[in-house]
Structures are given as structure tokens and as C-alpha cells.
Design a protein around this motif. Sequence first.
Motif: not given
Length: 337
Positions: A2-11, A38-55
Motif C-alpha cells: 500500500y502506497k501512502l499519500q505522504f509528503k515528507p516536507f509537509d508541516k 503494511p506492517s510497522i517495519s515495512e512503513l518505517s523502512a519505505e518512508y524512513y519513519l521512526a517506528r514510534d511514528t507509525v505505531e
Amino acid sequence: MYKLQFKPFDKTPKYKQIVQSVITDIERGTLRKGDQLPSISELSAEYYLARDTVEKAYRELRERGFCTSVQGKGYYVQAPDNNKIKILLVFNKLSSYKKIVYYAFLQALGERATVDLQIHHYSASIFQEIMEKNMGKYNYYVVMPHFTQDLDKADYKSILNAIPTDELVLLDKELPELKQQPLTVYQDFDKDIFTALEGTNDLLEKYHRMVLVLPSVGNNYPVEIAWGFRTFCINYNKEFSVKESAMNEVMEPGTAYVVVETTDLAELIKKVRQTHYLLGREIGILSFNSSTLKELLGITVITTDFEAMGRTAAELLLEKQRVKVKNPFYTIRRGSL
């Protein structure tokens, strides 16, 4: 995955973006009940996010009832299916004729879709703002692409090209210059008026002069109307002119007027009644678009079928057809020509 609608530089906080992305795709029908996220690990790796953020995002989704977790297996969409299609309808303006299109569109869709309406007022920059706020939130984007303002500030063609072709529907005007052609229900303005005038040539023969009253300032009428009018007059050896207003017009026998605005129509009728000329004999009037008042006054009209435009667009959208359809354009003969 699954692909997030995600903008890394969005406030907007990243966990909120995850939450909104999942909710939006559930509402659009992209995600359905029972789909695995997606699992927490998958989203964290795909979008360079901290696990706490996804959790944190998944915890909020679970608390709000949009997902559930199964120990040892992962997270699943919990929200009930919504089979209704979500449509954003973007008009250039709202008028009595646009309302006919709108209600015909809604009626043809019935209970199968929900429709939100926004107006861009011929402004490319307003259209850009509308699309930036709503991209990814709807199944279809139905657009009337008439733009005459802010063309130096926004490239509306780039905006339209950014919409997936299968999700874009053009109404009222075709844009052959787009990279790929979406479903389109359009008017062919210059050919429509030429064909309509040619079809009434038996009535126009008694007029040696023709005047098109076509306001330009603040009205944004397609310039193709004047092209079709001029082509007819040249082909049939008519004296002709194009004027902004009927206000200063002096009635001359043997003149037929093609008029777009109701205010100019009223002015012409008033001027004819102040003379001894007969409407439909010495002076002719042909008006754009029908109305009850024009019917009562016996005014001959040329018009596109606004109801057919809305109905056809809805039916083809539901059938997932990607075709171009020219909308019907016809003449209603009455006594003014």
C-alpha cells in the motif's frame, strides 16, 4: 505494498499524514474492509519513519475504528465498505444552465456516487488550489476547463495532466493537447454555431447584414463562437460585425442579430419595438440558450443540450468508458427570425 499519500516536507505531523492517507483511501474505496495494511517495519523502512511514528498512527486509526490488529499477523482495515464513488465536480461558474448540467449529472448517478461541487471562476490559480487540496481524495475529477484568468500564474494543463487519465472527465470543452485523452463530453463551439446558422439559412436569406453581440469583458465567452459566426457570414456573403453590446445599436432593416446575453436581447427587443420594423421580417434575432421567457417572447434560439451533457458524462463515467462525445446542439425555431 500500500502506497501512502505522504509528503515528507509537509508541516503536518507525519503520523497525522499516515492517518489521513488511510482514512482517505478507505473513503475512496482504494482500501476495503479486511485489506491488510503494511506492517510497522515495512512503513518505517519505505518512508524512513521512526517506528514510534507509525505505531502512533496505527494506534489512532485503531481507536477511531478504521483498523484492527491481529496479534502475530498485523493490521487490517476495519471500517465498513463504502461502495459509493466519490466525485469532485469543478465548474467554471454557476449559472442557470450549469445547474441543469449539475442536476442531470446527479440524477444519472443516483445513489451510486457522492458529488462535491467547487467553482474556479475561470481562474487557473484557483483551480490549482482546488486540485492541490483534493488530489487523491476522490475517485473522479470532473472539470469544465474554461480558463481566461491567471494563466501566467498557473499552468492548468500541467495540473490536468497530473490527474490520472482514468480519473479525469472533461465537460463542455475538449483539450486535445493533453498527454492522454480522458473521457470528454464537449461542445464544438465554432462548428456548432456555423452548422446552426447554416441550418437556418432559409430564414436568414432575407437578411443581408448580420451582427453578433458578444461581450468580452468579464464574460469569458469562448472566442470560437465568433470564429463560427464569421465563417458563416463569409461563406454566405453576408455583411457582418461583432459588437460588445447592443446599447448603441441603431436598427436597420435587413439585419439579423445573434445575441448571447439576456440583457442585450432585452435591449434589442426594446429598440425594435421603438421602430415600425417587424421582428422576424425586417429585423431578425437569434439568441443563445433557451428559457421560458424566450419561449413566451417567441425568440428563436440555438442551444446545446445541457441536460444531455450532464447525463451522458455520468453514464459514461459509471461505465468506465474513456471516449470523446460531442454534445447535441440544436435550433428551436420561433417567430423572431
